[in-house]
Write a protein that holds these residues in place. Structure first.
Motif, PDB file in Angstrom:
ATOM      1  N   ASN A 103       0.815  -1.216   0.000  1.00  0.00           N
ATOM      2  CA  ASN A 103       0.000   0.000   0.000  1.00  0.00           C
ATOM      3  C   ASN A 103       0.851   1.270   0.000  1.00  0.00           C
ATOM      4  O   ASN A 103       0.352   2.350  -0.334  1.00  0.00           O
ATOM      5  CB  ASN A 103      -0.933   0.012   1.212  1.00  0.00           C
ATOM      6  N   ALA A 104       2.119   1.146   0.390  1.00  0.00           N
ATOM      7  CA  ALA A 104       3.032   2.288   0.329  1.00  0.00           C
ATOM      8  C   ALA A 104       4.029   2.142  -0.814  1.00  0.00           C
ATOM      9  O   ALA A 104       4.335   3.114  -1.509  1.00  0.00           O
ATOM     10  CB  ALA A 104       3.778   2.445   1.652  1.00  0.00           C
ATOM     11  N   LEU A 105       4.537   0.924  -1.009  1.00  0.00           N
ATOM     12  CA  LEU A 105       5.559   0.727  -2.027  1.00  0.00           C
ATOM     13  C   LEU A 105       5.040   1.020  -3.431  1.00  0.00           C
ATOM     14  O   LEU A 105       5.759   1.628  -4.254  1.00  0.00           O
ATOM     15  CB  LEU A 105       6.085  -0.715  -1.964  1.00  0.00           C
ATOM     16  N   LEU A 106       3.817   0.633  -3.706  1.00  0.00           N
ATOM     17  CA  LEU A 106       3.273   0.850  -5.045  1.00  0.00           C
ATOM     18  C   LEU A 106       3.079   2.339  -5.349  1.00  0.00           C
ATOM     19  O   LEU A 106       3.507   2.808  -6.416  1.00  0.00           O
ATOM     20  CB  LEU A 106       1.961   0.080  -5.211  1.00  0.00           C
ATOM     21  N   PRO A 107       2.459   3.129  -4.453  1.00  0.00           N
ATOM     22  CA  PRO A 107       2.370   4.574  -4.735  1.00  0.00           C
ATOM     23  C   PRO A 107       3.727   5.251  -4.865  1.00  0.00           C
ATOM     24  O   PRO A 107       3.924   6.099  -5.745  1.00  0.00           O
ATOM     25  CB  PRO A 107       1.594   5.113  -3.528  1.00  0.00           C
ATOM     26  N   VAL A 108       4.692   4.872  -3.999  1.00  0.00           N
ATOM     27  CA  VAL A 108       6.025   5.471  -4.088  1.00  0.00           C
ATOM     28  C   VAL A 108       6.699   5.078  -5.398  1.00  0.00           C
ATOM     29  O   VAL A 108       7.340   5.914  -6.061  1.00  0.00           O
ATOM     30  CB  VAL A 108       6.890   5.046  -2.883  1.00  0.00           C
TER      31      VAL A 108
ATOM     32  N   SER B 216       3.288  12.719  -8.876  1.00  0.00           N
ATOM     33  CA  SER B 216       2.727  12.792  -7.521  1.00  0.00           C
ATOM     34  C   SER B 216       1.213  12.630  -7.539  1.00  0.00           C
ATOM     35  O   SER B 216       0.642  11.980  -6.648  1.00  0.00           O
ATOM     36  CB  SER B 216       3.114  14.109  -6.854  1.00  0.00           C
ATOM     37  N   LEU B 217       0.553  13.197  -8.528  1.00  0.00           N
ATOM     38  CA  LEU B 217      -0.897  13.005  -8.649  1.00  0.00           C
ATOM     39  C   LEU B 217      -1.220  11.535  -8.887  1.00  0.00           C
ATOM     40  O   LEU B 217      -2.166  10.992  -8.294  1.00  0.00           O
ATOM     41  CB  LEU B 217      -1.442  13.863  -9.790  1.00  0.00           C
ATOM     42  N   SER B 218      -0.436  10.883  -9.733  1.00  0.00           N
ATOM     43  CA  SER B 218      -0.652   9.452  -9.987  1.00  0.00           C
ATOM     44  C   SER B 218      -0.445   8.650  -8.709  1.00  0.00           C
ATOM     45  O   SER B 218      -1.208   7.704  -8.421  1.00  0.00           O
ATOM     46  CB  SER B 218       0.313   8.965 -11.076  1.00  0.00           C
ATOM     47  N   GLY B 219       0.576   9.018  -7.922  1.00  0.00           N
ATOM     48  CA  GLY B 219       0.813   8.324  -6.661  1.00  0.00           C
ATOM     49  C   GLY B 219      -0.343   8.479  -5.702  1.00  0.00           C
ATOM     50  O   GLY B 219      -0.734   7.515  -5.012  1.00  0.00           O
ATOM     51  N   VAL B 220      -0.930   9.666  -5.632  1.00  0.00           N
ATOM     52  CA  VAL B 220      -2.093   9.899  -4.769  1.00  0.00           C
ATOM     53  C   VAL B 220      -3.280   9.052  -5.222  1.00  0.00           C
ATOM     54  O   VAL B 220      -3.973   8.416  -4.402  1.00  0.00           O
ATOM     55  CB  VAL B 220      -2.471  11.391  -4.764  1.00  0.00           C
ATOM     56  N   LEU B 221      -3.527   9.017  -6.524  1.00  0.00           N
ATOM     57  CA  LEU B 221      -4.664   8.238  -7.049  1.00  0.00           C
ATOM     58  C   LEU B 221      -4.490   6.748  -6.778  1.00  0.00           C
ATOM     59  O   LEU B 221      -5.453   6.053  -6.428  1.00  0.00           O
ATOM     60  CB  LEU B 221      -4.822   8.491  -8.548  1.00  0.00           C
ATOM     61  N   VAL B 222      -3.256   6.254  -6.920  1.00  0.00           N
ATOM     62  CA  VAL B 222      -2.998   4.834  -6.639  1.00  0.00           C
ATOM     63  C   VAL B 222      -3.201   4.552  -5.155  1.00  0.00           C
ATOM     64  O   VAL B 222      -3.797   3.518  -4.782  1.00  0.00           O
ATOM     65  CB  VAL B 222      -1.573   4.449  -7.083  1.00  0.00           C
ATOM     66  N   ALA B 223      -2.739   5.455  -4.291  1.00  0.00           N
ATOM     67  CA  ALA B 223      -2.922   5.268  -2.846  1.00  0.00           C
ATOM     68  C   ALA B 223      -4.401   5.253  -2.486  1.00  0.00           C
ATOM     69  O   ALA B 223      -4.846   4.429  -1.663  1.00  0.00           O
ATOM     70  CB  ALA B 223      -2.203   6.384  -2.085  1.00  0.00           C
ATOM     71  N   ILE B 224      -5.183   6.136  -3.084  1.00  0.00           N
ATOM     72  CA  ILE B 224      -6.634   6.167  -2.825  1.00  0.00           C
ATOM     73  C   ILE B 224      -7.282   4.883  -3.311  1.00  0.00           C
ATOM     74  O   ILE B 224      -8.116   4.279  -2.613  1.00  0.00           O
ATOM     75  CB  ILE B 224      -7.267   7.393  -3.514  1.00  0.00           C
ATOM     76  N   ALA B 225      -6.899   4.440  -4.535  1.00  0.00           N
ATOM     77  CA  ALA B 225      -7.491   3.227  -5.092  1.00  0.00           C
ATOM     78  C   ALA B 225      -7.186   2.006  -4.227  1.00  0.00           C
ATOM     79  O   ALA B 225      -8.069   1.167  -3.980  1.00  0.00           O
ATOM     80  CB  ALA B 225      -6.982   3.016  -6.518  1.00  0.00           C
ATOM     81  N   LEU B 226      -5.947   1.893  -3.740  1.00  0.00           N
ATOM     82  CA  LEU B 226      -5.589   0.760  -2.891  1.00  0.00           C
ATOM     83  C   LEU B 226      -6.356   0.802  -1.576  1.00  0.00           C
ATOM     84  O   LEU B 226      -6.816  -0.248  -1.072  1.00  0.00           O
ATOM     85  CB  LEU B 226      -4.080   0.778  -2.604  1.00  0.00           C
TER      86      LEU B 226
END
Length: 655
Positions: A382-387, A436-446
């Motif tokens: 949940n952290a590694l993928l957004p980073v 960074s926007l993509s990372g936020v969206l991935v974190a929200i989706a997860l």
């Protein structure tokens, strides 16, 4: 060692080096300049002798007016210079054979012209730095510096006290917030802060900490992991500081590593790595400045080749990384950093900031907002993928925005050079925002996909992350505003103009390093320092070498060295400056008090700088092979740590 003492020492070095640099082909008999206004945008420049008598000099003279180079034709000692718009301040500088003239003139409402006291241009950054050290309050210090600068700009009168105060809001803050690059940094920082908040709340960060804990089993190994991550994320210094600082803070806290030490490792890996790596967001600006200066001098060697050869002399960035590694491996520290580490190990207080009462309760509540909502569901993915999305997204964005079909179709250019050219031409700010926007969206989706938090709770975490970035953003905006003030006052040009005269070519790199450090320290901008010094110091080195009758083979090592020390000095000055944006971001990402970070990092930065410049740069200037110079520098730093740093027993946090 106090920061003010460093500044005073460096400033005295500049003053004692006055009449130190010169360029050929200009008339040395010109001793003074005089400006007369004709209309709103046209002025008469008159050259005067030492006794103020007009010199009937006829010819072309390169003159820099408000930062722009003009080829002025003088007739009977006079010429007209034209500006794009009516200025309130007019800066004119002329590089002569034996000295450099730099003057600032105030243009009154009645078109009267009066000379501006040059030394006042250093007042705003100096005041901000001193107040920050005395009161440990950066916002107040920056505000006071901007006010002092606007007071000077608006007339040094009783009225300008109030007009200058109002100008802080309606002029300088507005300029800072309307600059697209500045807005991009703010958006990137807020999005990273929001992403960190989400991956902390959904248990992702706790999962990463659990993984890193396998490798970071002690204070020393956790610092080594931080150092390695800082080098691994080499493509951008902003992304480096925010990602590494936020990721490693829980790990180093667990092993009682002080926040000051974490901030030092984060800050002192980010810029040095970004400055010397082949594929970074810095490379485009560096190559652009080098190329322009090389073309003006008729140097046939390409900009990339010049940059590549200059890496042989990149002593400060490389030795900074080695020095940090030796400190970690040898388990030693000295000065304020040793006291910070001792405090963390003996008291468990990783931060020097002590809160009580309402402040302590507020900090506890803020920290609670970043604790996992379910401690039994701490998945590192949940952290590694957004980073990973942020890192890879930044690289993809850089390649996309910098791609040129002509570059990649050129078979005469190698792959890595094509890659560097592409990254150099890229829009790094857009790439960072996209990533960074993509990372936020991935974190929200997860988070939503695993039903860890509801949509409302996820958005609340996102806004909490935004709020945590507000203090740093305020500091950044004020720092940018102060930089705008120093730009209008021509602070960097004033410092540069103090260097004039003749000097041995072998000493030019050393002088250049300290000049770059002083400008970067005063303005808080390593990029601005490069923009000012590359067009100045490369020609200066070339002309001085030619005057000495040196051959091309003897001249080019001096040129390579000067190219390198402009960048190295800029990074060093940036490390020492409390008004630097990257230093501010490092403090933010590491959760360290900003002034504590500056004070603890300063002795280390100065130590490496003195060895890199006074020893390594001098040795290389006199012909010692660069590889041997690196070995000598590393051995000296090892000796300093061995005999002056204090060892301590590393304790571990109690589980």
């Amino acid at each position: 060692m106090k920061l003010s003492y460093l500044f005073a020492s460096l400033f005295m070095l500049v003053l004692t080096a006055q009449n130190a640099l010169g360029q050929a082909n200009y008339k040395s008999e010109i001793k003074e300049l005089q400006i007369q206004a004709l209309n709103d945008t046209t002025f008469t420049l008159q050259t005067l002798s030492a006794d103020s008598k007009t010199i009937p000099y006829n010819g072309v003279l390169p003159i820099r007016v408000n930062g722009e180079l003009q080829q002025a034709t003088l007739t009977n000692g006079k010429t007209q210079i034209v500006t794009a718009e009516r200025p309130d301040l007019l800066q004119v500088s002329v590089n002569l054979e034996s000295h450099t003239l730099a003057r600032i003139y105030r243009i009154g409402e009645d078109r009267s012209v009066s000379e501006f006291p040059l030394w006042l241009s250093i007042l705003p950054p100096l005041l901000a730095i001193l107040l920050a050290l005395i009161f440990r309050e950066v916002l107040l210090a920056l505000f006071a510096g901007i006010w002092a600068g606007s007071f000077v700009i608006y007339g040094l009168s009783f009225k300008s006290i109030f007009t200058g105060l109002l100008a802080i809001a309606d002029t300088y803050l507005v300029k800072s917030l309307t600059d697209s690059d500045h807005v991009s940094v703010i958006l990137f920082s807020m999005l990273i802060g929001g992403m960190v908040a989400i991956i902390s709340k959904n248990g992702g960060m706790a999962g990463v900490v659990n993984i890193l804990s396998r490798y970071a089993k002690s204070a020393r190994s956790s610092q080594l992991v931080t150092w390695a991550l800082g080098i691994a994320i080499f493509f951008d210094d902003y992304a480096n500081t925010l990602i590494v600082g936020n990721t490693m803070r829980p790990v180093t806290d667990k092993h009682l590593v002080s926040r000051e030490k974490l901030a030092y490792i984060v800050d002192s890996t980010a810029a040095p790595v970004a400055a010397i790596a082949f594929v970074t967001t810095w490379i485009g600006a560096e190559l652009g400045y080098i190329k322009d200066a090389a073309l003006s001098l008729g140097i046939n060697e390409g900009a990339y080749s010049l940059f590549f050869h200059s890496l042989e002399y990149a002593y400060y960035p490389v030795l900074t990384l080695l020095f940090m590694l030796m400190l970690i491996l040898m388990r030693r520290d000295f000065g304020p950093m040793h006291r910070a580490e001792t405090r963390a190990m003996e008291t468990g207080e990783v931060s020097a900031t002590k809160l009580s009462g309402a402040g302590e309760e507020k900090q506890r509540m803020e920290m609670a907002e970043f604790e996992p909502i379910d401690e039994n569901r701490t998945r590192s993915i949940n952290a590694l993928l957004p980073v990973a999305v942020v890192i890879l997204g930044t690289i993809i964005g850089l390649l996309y925005t910098g791609y040129s079909a002509d570059t990649w179709a050129d078979d005469s250019v190698g792959f890595f050079r094509k890659l560097s050219i592409t990254i150099g031409d890229a829009n790094s700010y857009i790439a960072l925002i996209w990533a960074s926007l993509s990372g936020v969206l991935v974190a929200i989706a997860l988070t939503l996909g695993q039903r860890i938090m509801s949509l409302y709770e996820t958005m609340e975490s996102l806004t909490t992350g935004f709020k945590t970035m507000l203090p740093a953003i305020l500091i950044l905006v004020l720092a940018w505003s102060l930089a705008e003030v120093t730009k209008e006052l021509y602070t960097a040009e004033y410092l540069t103009s103090l260097f004039s005269g003749n000097i041995s070519p072998q000493f030019l790199p050393e002088i250049t390093f300290f000049l770059a450090a002083i400008i970067a320290f005063s303005t808080g901008s390593s990029w601005g320092t490069m923009a000012i010094l590359y067009p100045l110091m490369m020609p200066a080195a070339w002309y001085v070498c030619q005057q000495q009758g040196m051959s091309l083979d003897e001249t080019m090592p001096i040129i390579y060295n000067v190219i390198s020390v402009v960048l190295a000095g800029a990074v060093f000055g940036d490390h020492c400056s409390p008004i630097s944006d990257t230093t501010i971001l490092s403090s933010l990402a590491s959760g360290c008090n900003h002034i504590d970070h500056v004070k603890t990092q300063l002795p280390y930065a100065v130590t490496v700088a003195l060895v890199a410049n006074l020893v390594c740069t001098n040795l290389s200037s006199w012909g010692v092979h660069w590889l041997l110079v690196y070995v000598i520098g590393a051995v000296i730093l090892w000796g300093i740590i061995k005999f002056f740093a204090k060892p301590y027993k590393l304790q571990e946090a109690v589980s």
